[in-house]
Design an enzyme around this catalytic site. Structure first.
Site, short mmCIF file in Angstrom:
data_model
loop_
_atom_site.label_atom_id
_atom_site.label_comp_id
_atom_site.label_asym_id
_atom_site.label_seq_id
_atom_site.Cartn_x
_atom_site.Cartn_y
_atom_site.Cartn_z
N GLY A 250 -29.27 -22.33 -14.72
CA GLY A 250 -29.18 -22.56 -13.55
C GLY A 250 -28.77 -24.45 -13.64
O GLY A 250 -28.10 -24.85 -13.04
N GLU A 292 -31.67 -18.80 -19.89
CA GLU A 292 -30.51 -17.72 -19.29
C GLU A 292 -29.28 -18.89 -19.27
O GLU A 292 -28.67 -18.37 -18.30
CB GLU A 292 -31.29 -16.52 -18.63
CG GLU A 292 -32.22 -16.02 -19.59
CD GLU A 292 -33.07 -14.99 -17.64
OE1 GLU A 292 -32.81 -14.17 -18.22
OE2 GLU A 292 -32.64 -15.14 -16.93
N PRO A 293 -29.27 -19.86 -19.75
CA PRO A 293 -27.12 -20.37 -19.81
C PRO A 293 -26.62 -19.57 -19.00
O PRO A 293 -26.54 -18.63 -20.99
CB PRO A 293 -27.32 -21.37 -20.37
CG PRO A 293 -28.55 -20.91 -21.92
CD PRO A 293 -29.53 -20.24 -21.44
N GLY A 294 -26.01 -19.71 -18.21
CA GLY A 294 -24.83 -19.30 -18.72
C GLY A 294 -23.49 -20.52 -18.42
O GLY A 294 -22.84 -20.59 -18.99
N ARG A 332 -13.41 -18.43 -6.41
CA ARG A 332 -14.45 -19.95 -6.25
C ARG A 332 -14.15 -20.83 -5.40
O ARG A 332 -15.52 -20.88 -3.92
CB ARG A 332 -15.07 -20.29 -7.70
CG ARG A 332 -16.04 -18.96 -8.32
CD ARG A 332 -16.85 -19.98 -9.87
NE ARG A 332 -18.12 -21.02 -9.39
CZ ARG A 332 -18.07 -21.80 -8.97
NH1 ARG A 332 -17.01 -22.38 -8.92
NH2 ARG A 332 -18.76 -22.12 -8.21
N TYR A 336 -17.16 -20.02 -2.01
CA TYR A 336 -17.75 -20.85 -2.36
C TYR A 336 -18.05 -22.14 -1.42
O TYR A 336 -18.37 -23.48 -1.56
CB TYR A 336 -18.58 -21.72 -3.70
CG TYR A 336 -19.08 -19.96 -3.85
CD1 TYR A 336 -20.40 -18.84 -3.77
CD2 TYR A 336 -18.92 -19.91 -5.43
CE1 TYR A 336 -20.85 -18.18 -3.99
CE2 TYR A 336 -19.10 -18.48 -6.32
CZ TYR A 336 -20.45 -18.44 -5.16
OH TYR A 336 -20.29 -16.59 -5.97
N CYS A 363 -1.26 -12.79 -0.27
CA CYS A 363 -0.83 -13.02 1.02
C CYS A 363 -2.38 -13.20 1.81
O CYS A 363 -2.45 -12.50 2.83
CB CYS A 363 -0.81 -11.22 1.60
SG CYS A 363 1.04 -10.82 1.16
N TYR A 393 -18.47 -17.78 -13.97
CA TYR A 393 -17.36 -16.99 -12.35
C TYR A 393 -16.11 -16.81 -12.21
O TYR A 393 -15.86 -16.89 -11.04
CB TYR A 393 -18.89 -17.14 -11.72
CG TYR A 393 -20.21 -17.44 -12.36
CD1 TYR A 393 -20.37 -16.29 -12.62
CD2 TYR A 393 -20.71 -19.06 -13.00
CE1 TYR A 393 -22.49 -16.19 -12.87
CE2 TYR A 393 -22.56 -18.23 -12.89
CZ TYR A 393 -22.99 -17.83 -13.37
OH TYR A 393 -24.24 -17.66 -14.07
N1 LLP Z 1 -30.73 -15.41 -15.05
C1 LLP Z 1 -29.87 -14.76 -14.36
C2 LLP Z 1 -31.31 -14.50 -13.52
C3 LLP Z 1 -29.00 -15.26 -13.35
O1 LLP Z 1 -29.58 -14.74 -11.88
C4 LLP Z 1 -28.58 -16.12 -13.56
C5 LLP Z 1 -27.13 -16.65 -12.33
C6 LLP Z 1 -28.16 -16.59 -14.93
C7 LLP Z 1 -29.23 -16.81 -15.24
C8 LLP Z 1 -27.19 -17.86 -15.04
O2 LLP Z 1 -27.63 -18.96 -14.28
P1 LLP Z 1 -26.29 -20.23 -14.61
O3 LLP Z 1 -27.01 -21.37 -15.88
O4 LLP Z 1 -25.01 -19.74 -14.80
O5 LLP Z 1 -26.70 -21.57 -13.97
N2 LLP Z 1 -21.14 -16.40 -8.51
C9 LLP Z 1 -22.05 -17.65 -8.31
C10 LLP Z 1 -23.33 -18.11 -9.65
C11 LLP Z 1 -24.04 -16.70 -9.38
C12 LLP Z 1 -25.04 -16.83 -10.56
C13 LLP Z 1 -26.22 -15.86 -10.21
N3 LLP Z 1 -26.89 -16.00 -11.26
C14 LLP Z 1 -20.70 -18.97 -9.34
O6 LLP Z 1 -19.24 -18.88 -9.38
O7 LLP Z 1 -20.87 -20.39 -8.82
#
Ligand code: LLP
Length: 436
Positions: A250, A292-294, A332, A336, A363, A393
């Protein structure tokens, strides 16, 4: 190239003498010529640095790379090389992680509606953790694992009643989320008690994910409190102090020069201190922390290169600069209202004084990548536009709308570049058709 984009660009970005943007030692204009556009460019060094920052900031913790943010075999391998595990959220992501030879014990499997086939796949492949999301799933997983004579380690995904919105958090009714077991309604504690009695499952911890693109620490501090209260409730109900606490992902990043990224080290320190404080307050042995960073690992490590096509000035209204991609490679902005930064990558030495709107080629009028962004006055057909911080994403949410081919992805490091995901071909676009 404006210094103010420092937090938005990859760490290795710089302007060359000819005004071109350079990333990972490679001239991105040469990359666009060699690999065609649209092109995703990954700065491997930036990704590795971000991984190391997390590993260094959370000593002893398990860091899972959230594969949904970006799922390429190459990149999952990089994450593993840097000591991370992987969070997967579907059979397909699990398959990709297994293809990348991610050690199975370093995989956590998420999802609010896992099928029996996905649960069986998780059990058979021996994933380290399944994050159980419902009582229904708990019963099914128990049966699947027990009948395979296995014991699956699980964490319970709980909904802590915290919804994070950048600098603030608001309490929400847990019933409002499709994810997890609500603490307030008693579902979560019921699942913990049930797990203790069921064969085939071994409850080792709890998990929560409160949202994405979060900046302030308040919501996480509150989360730690709520989670410890629940750990105590589980201990009272089952006699066991669970050894693992997963706080999800997050952390926020900078998409524009107006934003500052969340400070990973500060965040880690505050969380670690809060966990220790709560552990001693409740007399619970400090659990192993997992995160769990993404987005904060991958977003700024990547950018997308597009070729500028039609430049259309509607006098007194706006100038549309159309590029050769759009909503099929990055949904995105449309989904969003996400705001991105853009620069003309072959004219970084020119002042951006002309305000334009960057449109895609689909289109659909809503196919706008960036509204009102300043670019050099001289922008014209053939220029290369870089959309920044597209790593998270972006490609994972790409589609074939209008039968657009998904772009190639090229990784750059120390001046060398390598295609890590090929561009789709026209043949790929019809490969699943069965015209009869
Ligand atoms: N762990 C879980 C269980 C999650 O559901 C997520 C993201 C993460 C970790 C990673 O979160 P992050 O560090 O990336 O914020 N598609 C949306 C974001 C959806 C996030 C879903 N879950 C966007 O493009 O902003």
């Amino acid at each position: 190239m404006p210094h103010t984009l420092k937090d938005v660009l990859p760490a290795t970005a710089r302007m060359r003498d000819d005004g071109h943007l350079e990333v990972g030692g490679a001239d991105v204009i040469a990359l666009a010529e060699q690999h065609d556009t649209p092109l995703y460019v990954l700065c491997e060094e930036t990704l590795r640095r971000q991984c190391r920052r997390y590993v260094g900031a959370f000593p002893g913790a398990r860091i899972y790379f959230a594969a949904k943010s970006f799922t390429a075999v190459h990149t999952l391998r990089v994450a593993v090389e840097e000591g991370l595990g992987v969070d997967v959220a579907s059979g397909g992501e699990l398959y990709t992680a297994l293809t990348a030879r991610v050690p199975v014990e370093a995989i956590v499997f998420h999802g609010n509606n896992k099928s029996d086939a996905e649960l069986a796949m998780a059990v058979e492949s021996g994933v380290g953790r399944v994050a159980v999301d419902s009582l229904d799933e708990l019963e099914r997983l128990s049966e699947i694992a027990a009948s395979a004579a296995k014991v699956q380690a699980i964490v319970l995904r709980v909904t802590p009643g915290i919804e994070a919105h950048t600098h603030e958090y608001i309490q929400t009714g847990q019933e409002d989320s499709k994810f997890g077991l609500s603490i307030e309604s008693g579902l979560a504690i019921e699942a913990a008690k049930r797990a203790a009695d069921l064969p085939g499952v071994d409850l080792v911890g709890i998990h929560a994910h409160i949202g994405s693109q979060i900046f302030g620490p308040e919501a996480f501090m509150k989360l730690v409190e709520v989670m410890f209260e629940f750990l105590d409730a589980v201990r009272s109900a089952t006699g066991v102090a669970l050894p693992e606490l997963n706080l999800g992902g997050g952390l926020g990043i900078a998409y524009t020069k107006e934003e500052s990224p969340a400070d990973i080290e500060l965040h880690a320190r505050l969380i670690t201190e809060a966990v220790e404080r709560e552990a001693s307050k409740w007399g619970i042995p400090t659990p192993r922390l997992c995160v769990e960073p993404g987005r904060s690992l991958i977003a700024n490590a990547m950018l997308t290169l597009y070729r500028v096509g039609v430049v259309k000035e509607i006098p007194g209204i706006r100038t549309y600069v159309s590029v050769d991609g759009g909503m099929s490679d990055n949904i995105r902005p449309m989904l969003y209202g996400a705001r991105y930064s853009a620069l003309v990558a072959n004219k970084c030495d020119e002042h951006p004084t002309l305000v334009v709107t960057i449109a895609g080629s689909h289109c659909e009028s809503g196919d706008i990548l960036v509204k009102d962004v300043a670019v050099p006055e001289s922008i014209r057909r053939g220029d290369v536009l870089a959309l920044l911080a597209t790593g998270a994403y972006g490609y994972t949410m790409a589609s074939n709308y209008n039968k657009m081919r998904r772009p190639a992805i090229v990784a750059v490091r120390d001046g060398k570049s390598r295609v890590i995901v090929r561009r789709e071909t026209f043949e790929d676009l019809v490969r699943l058709d069965e015209p009869g």
